[in-house]
Design a protein around this motif. Structure first.
Motif, mmCIF file in Angstrom:
data_model
loop_
_atom_site.group_PDB
_atom_site.id
_atom_site.type_symbol
_atom_site.label_atom_id
_atom_site.label_comp_id
_atom_site.label_asym_id
_atom_site.label_seq_id
_atom_site.Cartn_x
_atom_site.Cartn_y
_atom_site.Cartn_z
ATOM 1 N N VAL A 119 0.844 -1.217 0.000
ATOM 2 C CA VAL A 119 0.000 0.000 0.000
ATOM 3 C C VAL A 119 0.868 1.251 0.000
ATOM 4 O O VAL A 119 0.426 2.320 0.428
ATOM 5 C CB VAL A 119 -0.972 0.009 1.202
ATOM 6 N N ASP A 120 2.075 1.130 -0.532
ATOM 7 C CA ASP A 120 3.007 2.271 -0.514
ATOM 8 C C ASP A 120 2.458 3.480 -1.280
ATOM 9 O O ASP A 120 2.650 4.637 -0.863
ATOM 10 C CB ASP A 120 4.364 1.851 -1.099
ATOM 11 N N ILE A 121 1.749 3.221 -2.366
ATOM 12 C CA ILE A 121 1.214 4.347 -3.154
ATOM 13 C C ILE A 121 0.130 5.080 -2.354
ATOM 14 O O ILE A 121 0.061 6.312 -2.353
ATOM 15 C CB ILE A 121 0.656 3.846 -4.507
ATOM 16 N N HIS A 122 -0.678 4.301 -1.619
ATOM 17 C CA HIS A 122 -1.695 4.915 -0.747
ATOM 18 C C HIS A 122 -1.001 5.836 0.271
ATOM 19 O O HIS A 122 -1.390 6.995 0.439
ATOM 20 C CB HIS A 122 -2.447 3.855 0.056
ATOM 21 N N PRO A 157 -1.296 3.482 -11.755
ATOM 22 C CA PRO A 157 -2.722 3.808 -11.589
ATOM 23 C C PRO A 157 -3.426 2.781 -10.702
ATOM 24 O O PRO A 157 -4.284 2.023 -11.156
ATOM 25 C CB PRO A 157 -3.260 3.799 -13.019
ATOM 26 N N SER A 158 -3.053 2.789 -9.444
ATOM 27 C CA SER A 158 -3.626 1.844 -8.481
ATOM 28 C C SER A 158 -5.096 2.166 -8.220
ATOM 29 O O SER A 158 -5.445 3.302 -7.900
ATOM 30 C CB SER A 158 -2.852 1.933 -7.162
ATOM 31 N N VAL A 159 -5.958 1.150 -8.342
ATOM 32 C CA VAL A 159 -7.395 1.327 -8.102
ATOM 33 C C VAL A 159 -7.637 1.734 -6.647
ATOM 34 O O VAL A 159 -8.248 2.763 -6.361
ATOM 35 C CB VAL A 159 -8.158 0.031 -8.437
ATOM 36 N N THR A 304 -7.299 -7.764 -15.356
ATOM 37 C CA THR A 304 -6.639 -8.919 -14.734
ATOM 38 C C THR A 304 -7.653 -9.841 -14.075
ATOM 39 O O THR A 304 -7.433 -11.053 -13.992
ATOM 40 C CB THR A 304 -5.595 -8.448 -13.698
ATOM 41 N N ASP A 305 -8.803 -9.293 -13.661
ATOM 42 C CA ASP A 305 -9.820 -10.116 -12.979
ATOM 43 C C ASP A 305 -10.545 -11.053 -13.927
ATOM 44 O O ASP A 305 -11.352 -11.870 -13.482
ATOM 45 C CB ASP A 305 -10.847 -9.214 -12.274
ATOM 46 N N VAL A 306 -10.270 -10.948 -15.237
ATOM 47 C CA VAL A 306 -10.884 -11.882 -16.208
ATOM 48 C C VAL A 306 -9.814 -12.794 -16.808
ATOM 49 O O VAL A 306 -10.081 -13.667 -17.624
ATOM 50 C CB VAL A 306 -11.645 -11.098 -17.314
ATOM 51 N N ARG A 326 0.210 -8.612 -16.250
ATOM 52 C CA ARG A 326 1.062 -7.445 -15.995
ATOM 53 C C ARG A 326 0.680 -6.706 -14.709
ATOM 54 O O ARG A 326 1.275 -5.692 -14.386
ATOM 55 C CB ARG A 326 0.973 -6.444 -17.148
ATOM 56 N N ILE A 327 -0.349 -7.160 -14.029
ATOM 57 C CA ILE A 327 -0.819 -6.422 -12.842
ATOM 58 C C ILE A 327 -0.343 -7.058 -11.545
ATOM 59 O O ILE A 327 0.209 -6.395 -10.674
ATOM 60 C CB ILE A 327 -2.366 -6.303 -12.842
ATOM 61 N N PHE A 328 -0.560 -8.355 -11.388
ATOM 62 C CA PHE A 328 -0.173 -9.035 -10.144
ATOM 63 C C PHE A 328 0.955 -10.028 -10.421
ATOM 64 O O PHE A 328 1.019 -10.629 -11.494
ATOM 65 C CB PHE A 328 -1.368 -9.767 -9.539
HETATM 66 C C1 EPZ Z 1 -8.482 -3.743 -7.101
HETATM 67 O O1 EPZ Z 1 -7.468 -4.206 -6.219
HETATM 68 C C2 EPZ Z 1 -9.524 -4.850 -7.142
HETATM 69 N N1 EPZ Z 1 -10.086 -5.053 -5.813
HETATM 70 C C3 EPZ Z 1 -8.874 -6.140 -7.655
HETATM 71 O O2 EPZ Z 1 -9.906 -7.124 -7.751
HETATM 72 C C4 EPZ Z 1 -8.317 -5.880 -9.053
HETATM 73 O O3 EPZ Z 1 -7.666 -7.035 -9.520
HETATM 74 C C5 EPZ Z 1 -7.325 -4.708 -8.983
HETATM 75 O O4 EPZ Z 1 -7.970 -3.541 -8.421
HETATM 76 C C6 EPZ Z 1 -6.779 -4.339 -10.362
HETATM 77 O O5 EPZ Z 1 -7.819 -4.001 -11.206
HETATM 78 C C7 EPZ Z 1 -11.017 -4.199 -5.359
HETATM 79 O O6 EPZ Z 1 -11.391 -3.246 -6.031
HETATM 80 C C8 EPZ Z 1 -11.570 -4.464 -3.988
HETATM 81 P P1 EPZ Z 1 -4.318 -2.024 -7.408
HETATM 82 P P2 EPZ Z 1 -6.312 -3.164 -5.715
HETATM 83 O O7 EPZ Z 1 -4.052 -1.153 -6.242
HETATM 84 O O8 EPZ Z 1 -6.907 -1.835 -5.483
HETATM 85 C C9 EPZ Z 1 0.349 -2.708 -6.982
HETATM 86 C C10 EPZ Z 1 -10.893 -9.236 -7.469
HETATM 87 O O9 EPZ Z 1 -10.609 -10.366 -7.891
HETATM 88 N N2 EPZ Z 1 0.281 -1.688 -5.920
HETATM 89 O O10 EPZ Z 1 -4.751 -1.414 -8.690
HETATM 90 O O11 EPZ Z 1 -5.583 -3.818 -4.615
HETATM 91 C C11 EPZ Z 1 -0.294 -4.008 -6.548
HETATM 92 O O12 EPZ Z 1 0.619 -4.797 -5.815
HETATM 93 C C12 EPZ Z 1 -9.805 -8.328 -6.952
HETATM 94 O O13 EPZ Z 1 -12.049 -8.755 -7.449
HETATM 95 C C13 EPZ Z 1 1.457 -1.234 -5.345
HETATM 96 O O14 EPZ Z 1 2.555 -1.661 -5.708
HETATM 97 O O15 EPZ Z 1 -5.397 -3.128 -7.028
HETATM 98 C C14 EPZ Z 1 -0.680 -4.644 -7.848
HETATM 99 O O16 EPZ Z 1 0.444 -5.311 -8.385
HETATM 100 C C15 EPZ Z 1 -8.427 -8.975 -7.022
HETATM 101 N N3 EPZ Z 1 1.383 -0.310 -4.348
HETATM 102 C C16 EPZ Z 1 -1.028 -3.440 -8.732
HETATM 103 O O17 EPZ Z 1 -0.431 -2.297 -8.095
HETATM 104 C C17 EPZ Z 1 0.185 0.200 -3.905
HETATM 105 O O18 EPZ Z 1 0.191 1.065 -2.998
HETATM 106 C C18 EPZ Z 1 -2.522 -3.202 -8.885
HETATM 107 O O19 EPZ Z 1 -3.018 -2.947 -7.613
HETATM 108 C C19 EPZ Z 1 -1.005 -0.284 -4.509
HETATM 109 C C20 EPZ Z 1 -0.936 -1.216 -5.520
#
Ligand code: EPZ
Length: 418
Positions: A119-122, A157-159, A304-306, A326-328
């Motif tokens: 959660v570093d970006i947060h 672009p973290s969600v 990525t969720d699909v 490319r996301i996780f």
């Molecule tokens: C949201 O997760 C969704 N969850 C995920 O859905 C979804 O896969 C993801 O967005 C991507 O679309 C909810 O909305 C509750 P991110 P989130 O922050 O917010 C990295 C599902 O199956 N990152 O966009 O956690 C992170 O490690 C779930 O419904 C950092 O490095 O996703 C990841 O690799 C799974 N630092 C990438 O960014 C941060 O501070 C995407 O993460 C934050 C994220």
């Protein structure tokens, strides 16, 4: 622990309605903390993640009954580990607690099966808004005199970070600009809800979002805000793929097809016969599809969720496919289970190489994460025989009544209690 028993191969027919979106519901429920009044949700989905989030809100002092949430009674700014560990989206209470109460203590969410999910970006953004962040004992301790609006550029672009920052900025002084913001439809719904509460957010859905900070002392929370959450595009994509895998004609309704354009484009490239309707997407029997090369990415890229569900379809399509995640960093845990059912898939880092034309055979398989679980069900619909799927608590987090919905389409699927 419950199991699913799925008999295949099967044909599907009829119509299925998706529930409201889990990934819009969770940030919107977090946003109720900002509104010191009542919010009435018309269609919260019946998911375990929603139940978990209600528990967290209640632990903070909110009251909840039948979709009506009252956050005027919030009296606690500590989100305890034993609740947060169940669901990493709990970190979304950080922004609203900090914005309304100028302090928050939130357990670090910890990783999950698909990755470390930091959660570093947060946290960097909260500091840019003027918060002091201290991490100790597995908790994020955040505090501030007041939050000051700032220009924030996200490294990715973290969600979740986009959502947390939007909420933190709501009672910050002045304007906050979020650049390189996530553009997912769930972000738009989250911003629409905040605006319905009386906040002022523009640009959601684009990579630049602006939030005009409000004054808490003069904020009017006298009206009960009524809100309906968007349909779940990921659930919709899952059922569309179910129709294609079983060479069936079905209709998937109650969502906005424009929310999954990238998915529909890939499926059409593979040969899928799809028709966008006023309420969703109609799937026509499309026979054996061709392979494809797909890379997941932030919206409007392929979600990525699909990815896991698409891989199941690729496994029974003709020719080779390549998937690049490319996301996780660890979102291929469905692969060993799909291989047990007869798929030929090789992994190399973030790439999966899928040899199509596989005849699937039933096998006892195990869910590892939410979307991987869906991929197993899709494959079981095609496998010749009875497949047993264990650890389906993962499924219940994000798919409401999945066996009932599939039964209504003609699938032979039942839940058995162990
Ligand atoms: C949201 O997760 C969704 N969850 C995920 O859905 C979804 O896969 C993801 O967005 C991507 O679309 C909810 O909305 C509750 P991110 P989130 O922050 O917010 C990295 C599902 O199956 N990152 O966009 O956690 C992170 O490690 C779930 O419904 C950092 O490095 O996703 C990841 O690799 C799974 N630092 C990438 O960014 C941060 O501070 C995407 O993460 C934050 C994220």
């Amino acid at each position: 622990m419950d199991k699913l028993i799925v008999s295949g191969p099967t044909k599907l027919s009829g119509k299925v309605e998706v529930s409201s979106a889990k990934n819009a519901s969770l940030p919107i429920m977090a946003a109720t903390i900002l509104y010191p009044g009542k919010v009435e949700f018309k269609n919260l989905p019946g998911l375990t993640d929603i139940k978990f989030f209600v528990q967290i809100l209640e632990s903070l002092g909110c009251t909840h009954s039948n979709g009506l949430i009252d956050a005027s009674t919030v009296n606690n700014t500590v989100a305890e580990y034993d609740l947060v560990r169940k669901m990493r989206a709990s970190v979304l209470v950080l922004g609203p607690l900090l914005s309304r109460f100028k302090k928050a203590k939130v357990s670090l969410p910890g990783g999950c099966a698909i990755g470390t999910r930091p959660v570093d970006i947060h946290l960097k953004a909260m500091e840019e808004l003027g918060a002091t962040i201290d991490i100790s004992g597995g908790y994020i301790n955040a505090s501030c005199e007041k939050l000051i609006g700032a220009d924030i550029h996200l490294s990715f672009p973290s969600v979740g970070a986009t959502e947390n920052i939007m909420m933190a900025a709501c009672f910050a002084e002045g304007e906050t600009v979020i650049k390189n913001a996530a553009c997912e439809p769930e972000i738009v719904d989250h911003a629409n809800f905040l605006n319905a509460c009386g906040f002022e957010i523009t640009g959601a859905g684009s990579s630049t979002i602006k939030v005009q900070g409000k004054e808490l002392s003069s904020f009017d929370a006298s009206k009960t805000v009524e809100y309906s959450i968007i349909g779940d595009r990921i659930e919709a994509a899952t059922y569309i793929i179910a129709g294609l895998m079983t060479d069936s004609e079905i209709e998937v309704q109650n969502f906005d097809p424009s929310h999954i354009e990238a998915v529909l484009d890939v499926l059409k490239t593979m040969g899928a016969k799809l028709e966008v309707t006023a309420r969703g997407v109609k799937v026509f029997a499309s026979g054996k599809l061709a392979g494809a090369k797909v890379e997941t990415g932030p919206h409007p890229g392929f979600p990525t969720d699909v990815q896991a569900q698409l891989m199941s379809l690729m496994g029974v399509s003709s020719g080779y496919s390549i998937v690049s995640e490319r996301i996780f960093e660890n979102r291929f845990m469905h692969v060993p289970e799909l291989v047990r059912m007869g798929m030929e898939i090789d992994l190399d880092g973030s790439y999966a190489f899928i040899k199509g034309n596989n005849d699937l055979s039933p096998a006892p398989v195990m869910c590892t994460d939410l979307r991987a679980s869906a991929a197993l069900i899709l494959s079981a619909l095609v496998a010749k025989g009875e497949t047993t799927i264990a650890r389906i608590y993962h499924l219940d987090r994000g798919y409401e009544k999945i066996e009932q919905k599939l039964q209504s389409l003609g699938a032979k699927i039942k839940r058995v209690k162990e």
